[in-house]
Enzyme design. Structure first.
Site, PDB file in Angstrom:
ATOM      1  N   HIS A 135       0.828  -1.198   0.000  1.00 46.77           N
ATOM      2  CA  HIS A 135       0.000   0.000   0.000  1.00 46.77           C
ATOM      3  C   HIS A 135       0.866   1.253   0.000  1.00 46.77           C
ATOM      4  O   HIS A 135       2.008   1.232   0.443  1.00 46.77           O
ATOM      5  CB  HIS A 135      -0.943   0.024   1.207  1.00 46.77           C
ATOM      6  CG  HIS A 135      -0.228   0.097   2.524  1.00 46.77           C
ATOM      7  ND1 HIS A 135       0.426  -0.986   3.085  1.00 46.77           N
ATOM      8  CD2 HIS A 135      -0.065   1.117   3.411  1.00 46.77           C
ATOM      9  CE1 HIS A 135       0.957  -0.639   4.238  1.00 46.77           C
ATOM     10  NE2 HIS A 135       0.672   0.640   4.470  1.00 46.77           N
ATOM     11  N   ASP A 137       0.358   5.097   1.663  1.00 44.21           N
ATOM     12  CA  ASP A 137      -0.450   5.581   2.778  1.00 44.21           C
ATOM     13  C   ASP A 137      -1.573   6.510   2.318  1.00 44.21           C
ATOM     14  O   ASP A 137      -1.368   7.386   1.477  1.00 44.21           O
ATOM     15  CB  ASP A 137       0.429   6.316   3.793  1.00 44.21           C
ATOM     16  CG  ASP A 137       1.282   5.357   4.614  1.00 44.21           C
ATOM     17  OD1 ASP A 137       0.876   4.194   4.781  1.00 44.21           O
ATOM     18  OD2 ASP A 137       2.361   5.779   5.075  1.00 44.21           O
ATOM     19  N   HIS A 285       4.698   0.202   0.390  1.00 46.11           N
ATOM     20  CA  HIS A 285       5.433  -0.548   1.396  1.00 46.11           C
ATOM     21  C   HIS A 285       4.577  -1.665   1.955  1.00 46.11           C
ATOM     22  O   HIS A 285       3.347  -1.695   1.782  1.00 46.11           O
ATOM     23  CB  HIS A 285       5.957   0.365   2.516  1.00 46.11           C
ATOM     24  CG  HIS A 285       4.920   1.208   3.176  1.00 46.11           C
ATOM     25  ND1 HIS A 285       4.379   2.343   2.601  1.00 46.11           N
ATOM     26  CD2 HIS A 285       4.298   1.091   4.383  1.00 46.11           C
ATOM     27  CE1 HIS A 285       3.490   2.887   3.403  1.00 46.11           C
ATOM     28  NE2 HIS A 285       3.407   2.138   4.500  1.00 46.11           N
ATOM     29  N   ARG A 300       4.585   6.670  13.562  1.00 49.84           N
ATOM     30  CA  ARG A 300       4.671   7.234  12.211  1.00 49.84           C
ATOM     31  C   ARG A 300       4.022   8.610  12.175  1.00 49.84           C
ATOM     32  O   ARG A 300       2.966   8.834  12.778  1.00 49.84           O
ATOM     33  CB  ARG A 300       3.955   6.325  11.207  1.00 49.84           C
ATOM     34  CG  ARG A 300       4.171   6.751   9.744  1.00 49.84           C
ATOM     35  CD  ARG A 300       3.221   6.026   8.818  1.00 49.84           C
ATOM     36  NE  ARG A 300       1.848   6.483   8.995  1.00 49.84           N
ATOM     37  CZ  ARG A 300       0.776   5.758   8.691  1.00 49.84           C
ATOM     38  NH1 ARG A 300       0.902   4.533   8.247  1.00 49.84           N
ATOM     39  NH2 ARG A 300      -0.440   6.265   8.869  1.00 49.84           N
TER      40      ARG A 300
END
Length: 309
Positions: A135, A137, A285, A300
């Site tokens: 995916h 983000d 990622h 994150r």
């Protein structure tokens, strides 16, 4: 008529699913020449994507010259890694803020004393990791994230790697007939497949009103490098606009598989207090979920991006 009927599989050495031999791995945009870095050392992890940076202390202020070199490294290598960075959430936020406004994720709940810009991934014997899908983000947003900064606070004794893939390389190596087919197409991106399992029915309906499916180009042009990148992912992309459902699904599954090719990837083995900084416009990622029941804790922070074109 199905996608595979209308566009039959090419001959063996033109079929990029079964291609044997060297691939086109262009790290820099066309016409851009390699330049040295003067303010830090850089260690490439693959010829195409991923590099470790040494000589930068993220606890210290970033000068304008250092910012320029780091930004150039980010555009060239797509994901940068900084080991042995004992920084706080506030220092992580200050570093990310250099690249733009920070976003607040709409679906992850904050823990006590957690900064609102921080998404905390606390995985343990009660909560296994479920980020093991390719995916980019928040592509369900009108303006998906520009980049993200991830800090590993606790790592399992073994496992828990993360992979990134260069989606410009994925596009470059598509057969010409596929490039022609997807040129100008758009696709719908929807949060529901990825996040509906953590929401009540009432909350799901509320969030679907707030974040309806958004349309993005199947092939995105990177706003800084000008590279064409494949911009569909199995976590959020649900449908190619204008196609029959069967053809849309077949074409999407073909495009999703391009991220699986190892030559386009870097796989990173974490150590405690490592920071990863990646270009969300150029990459996807995948967080490997092989460490259960051991704990893994990360934070994150994502930077607001622009609307893909």
């Amino acid at each position: 008529m199905s996608f595979l009927t209308r566009y039959p599989r090419p001959l063996k050495f033109e079929n990029r699913d079964n291609y044997v031999g060297p691939r086109q791995l262009r790290r820099l945009p066309e016409g851009v020449e390699e330049q040295p870095y003067t303010l830090f050392e850089i260690k490439p992890l693959t010829p195409l994507i991923g590099a470790e940076i040494s000589g930068v202390d993220l606890r210290q202020p970033v000068s304008s010259d250092l910012f320029k070199e780091l930004n150039r490294a980010l555009l060239e290598w797509k994901v940068l890694f900084f080991r042995n960075q004992e920084i706080s959430s506030e220092q992580q936020r200050a570093f990310a803020r250099l690249w733009g406004e920070l976003e607040i994720h709409p679906f992850y709940e904050k823990e006590e004393n957690q900064l609102e810009e921080v998404v905390r991934f606390s995985r343990n014997e009660k909560q296994a990791g479920f980020e093991n899908i390719w995916h980019a983000d928040v592509t369900f947003r009108t303006n998906p994230a520009k980049a993200a900064v991830l800090r590993l606070i606790e790592v399992p004794p073994v496992g828990g790697d993360t992979l990134w893939v260069d989606m410009a390389a994925a596009y470059d190596n598509l057969p010409d007939q596929i490039k022609e087919r997807i040129d100008g197409l758009t696709a719908l991106h929807d949060f529901t497949p990825a996040f509906s399992h953590i929401l009540s029915q009432e909350k799901l309906e509320e969030m679907q009103q707030q974040f309806p499916p958004v349309e993005h180009p199947v092939v995105r042009t990177h706003p800084e490098t000008g590279r064409k990148t494949l911009f569909v992912n199995p976590s959020f992309t649900t449908y190619i606009v204008g196609l029959e459902p069967e053809e849309s699904e077949q074409l999407l599954q073909y495009l999703f598989r391009q991220a699986h090719i190892p030559e386009y990837q870097v796989r990173f083995r974490w150590t405690k207090n490592t920071v990863a900084f990646w270009d969300n416009r150029a990459t996807q990622h995948y967080a490997v979920s092989d460490y259960y029941p051991y704990p893994r804790k990360a934070e994150r922070i994502a930077i607001v991006g622009d609307r893909p074109y």
